[in-house]
Design an enzyme around this catalytic site. Sequence first.
Site, PDB file in Angstrom:
ATOM      1  N   TYR A 150     -12.057  -1.992  -4.532  1.00 21.39           N
ATOM      2  CA  TYR A 150     -12.496  -2.636  -3.078  1.00 21.39           C
ATOM      3  C   TYR A 150     -14.213  -2.404  -3.288  1.00 21.39           C
ATOM      4  CZ  TYR A 150      -8.170  -2.278  -0.534  1.00 21.39           C
ATOM      5  OH  TYR A 150      -7.024  -2.607  -0.002  1.00 21.39           O
ATOM      6  N   GLU A 155      -8.892  -9.885  -8.213  1.00 17.32           N
ATOM      7  CA  GLU A 155      -8.199  -8.929  -7.889  1.00 17.32           C
ATOM      8  C   GLU A 155      -6.996  -9.088  -8.723  1.00 17.32           C
ATOM      9  OE1 GLU A 155      -7.400  -9.101  -3.579  1.00 17.32           O
ATOM     10  OE2 GLU A 155      -9.509  -8.525  -3.207  1.00 17.32           O
ATOM     11  N   HIS A 207      -2.138  -5.539   1.360  1.00 16.01           N
ATOM     12  CA  HIS A 207      -3.301  -6.198   1.328  1.00 16.01           C
ATOM     13  C   HIS A 207      -2.917  -7.433   0.764  1.00 16.01           C
ATOM     14  CE1 HIS A 207      -7.379  -6.962  -0.479  1.00 16.01           C
ATOM     15  NE2 HIS A 207      -6.748  -7.360  -1.430  1.00 16.01           N
ATOM     16  N   LYS A 262       0.560  -1.085   0.000  1.00 17.18           N
ATOM     17  CA  LYS A 262      -0.089   0.042  -0.182  1.00 17.18           C
ATOM     18  C   LYS A 262       0.915   1.298  -0.033  1.00 17.18           C
ATOM     19  CE  LYS A 262      -4.055  -2.294   2.254  1.00 17.18           C
ATOM     20  NZ  LYS A 262      -4.965  -2.013   2.974  1.00 17.18           N
ATOM     21  N   ASN A 265      -1.979  -0.335   6.839  1.00 12.51           N
ATOM     22  CA  ASN A 265      -1.722  -1.662   7.222  1.00 12.51           C
ATOM     23  C   ASN A 265      -0.603  -2.015   6.161  1.00 12.51           C
ATOM     24  OD1 ASN A 265      -3.650  -2.556   5.512  1.00 12.51           O
ATOM     25  ND2 ASN A 265      -4.511  -3.682   6.943  1.00 12.51           N
TER      26      ASN A 265
HETATM   27  P1  CMP Z   1      -7.430  -4.731   3.086  1.00 15.02           P
HETATM   28  O1  CMP Z   1      -6.734  -6.267   3.230  1.00 15.02           O
HETATM   29  O2  CMP Z   1      -6.711  -3.812   2.098  1.00 15.02           O
HETATM   30  O3  CMP Z   1      -8.973  -4.906   2.939  1.00 15.02           O
HETATM   31  C1  CMP Z   1      -9.933  -3.999   2.946  1.00 15.02           C
HETATM   32  C2  CMP Z   1      -9.232  -2.805   3.851  1.00 15.02           C
HETATM   33  O4  CMP Z   1     -10.083  -1.847   4.638  1.00 15.02           O
HETATM   34  C3  CMP Z   1      -8.432  -3.340   5.112  1.00 15.02           C
HETATM   35  O5  CMP Z   1      -7.326  -4.043   4.411  1.00 15.02           O
HETATM   36  C4  CMP Z   1      -8.137  -2.094   5.868  1.00 15.02           C
HETATM   37  O6  CMP Z   1      -7.032  -1.374   5.756  1.00 15.02           O
HETATM   38  C5  CMP Z   1      -9.387  -1.359   5.821  1.00 15.02           C
HETATM   39  N1  CMP Z   1     -10.244  -1.635   6.918  1.00 15.02           N
HETATM   40  C6  CMP Z   1     -10.799  -2.502   7.359  1.00 15.02           C
HETATM   41  N2  CMP Z   1     -11.589  -2.424   8.304  1.00 15.02           N
HETATM   42  C7  CMP Z   1     -11.404  -1.016   8.628  1.00 15.02           C
HETATM   43  C8  CMP Z   1     -11.850  -0.194   9.657  1.00 15.02           C
HETATM   44  N3  CMP Z   1     -12.656  -0.591  10.770  1.00 15.02           N
HETATM   45  N4  CMP Z   1     -11.584   1.117   9.629  1.00 15.02           N
HETATM   46  C9  CMP Z   1     -10.634   1.557   8.645  1.00 15.02           C
HETATM   47  N5  CMP Z   1     -10.110   0.640   7.616  1.00 15.02           N
HETATM   48  C10 CMP Z   1     -10.703  -0.521   7.670  1.00 15.02           C
END
Ligand code: CMP
Length: 138
Positions: free
Chosen positions: A49, A126, A115, A9, A112
Amino acid sequence: MQRTLSIIKPDGVSRGLIGEVVGRFEKNGIHIAGMKMIRMTQAQAEGFYHVHRNKPFFNSLTRFMSSGPVVVMALEGENIIEKNRKLMGATDPKNAEPGTIRRDFASEIEKNVVHGSDSPESATFEIGYFFNRFEIVS
Ligand code: CMP
């Protein structure tokens, strides 16, 4: 043999973690079958997404994912979806096991670092979102 999509990311790219993440894949014997750096528009991130379109964090997530370059990878191997999810750790870094990418580098649930696809169906969607068949080398 299975495939999954991995994304480093914008926070991972801007913090200089491309080599760290790719190194973890390579050290774990994971085959990188496709790889490129791109920058998404917010509309492209919304398409990627779309399953989260009704979630309260959708706008913030897609704004963040289009805020800078990302590295997209198609990973290949036996049980690779689960293997990649283990290497990443839990979505929320607070819940991620020590030694996982998110526990070691991420500070919050949105930024984070990585992904990974969560199912064979989402992996197919994806990978197809970013790669054509000439860009995947088995
Ligand atoms: P990712 O694996 O990219 O899939 C969806 C993303 O949404 C996830 O990682 C997080 O980065 C984000 N995400 C999921 N839950 C939350 C939340 N409660 N608040 C903010 N971001 C979220």
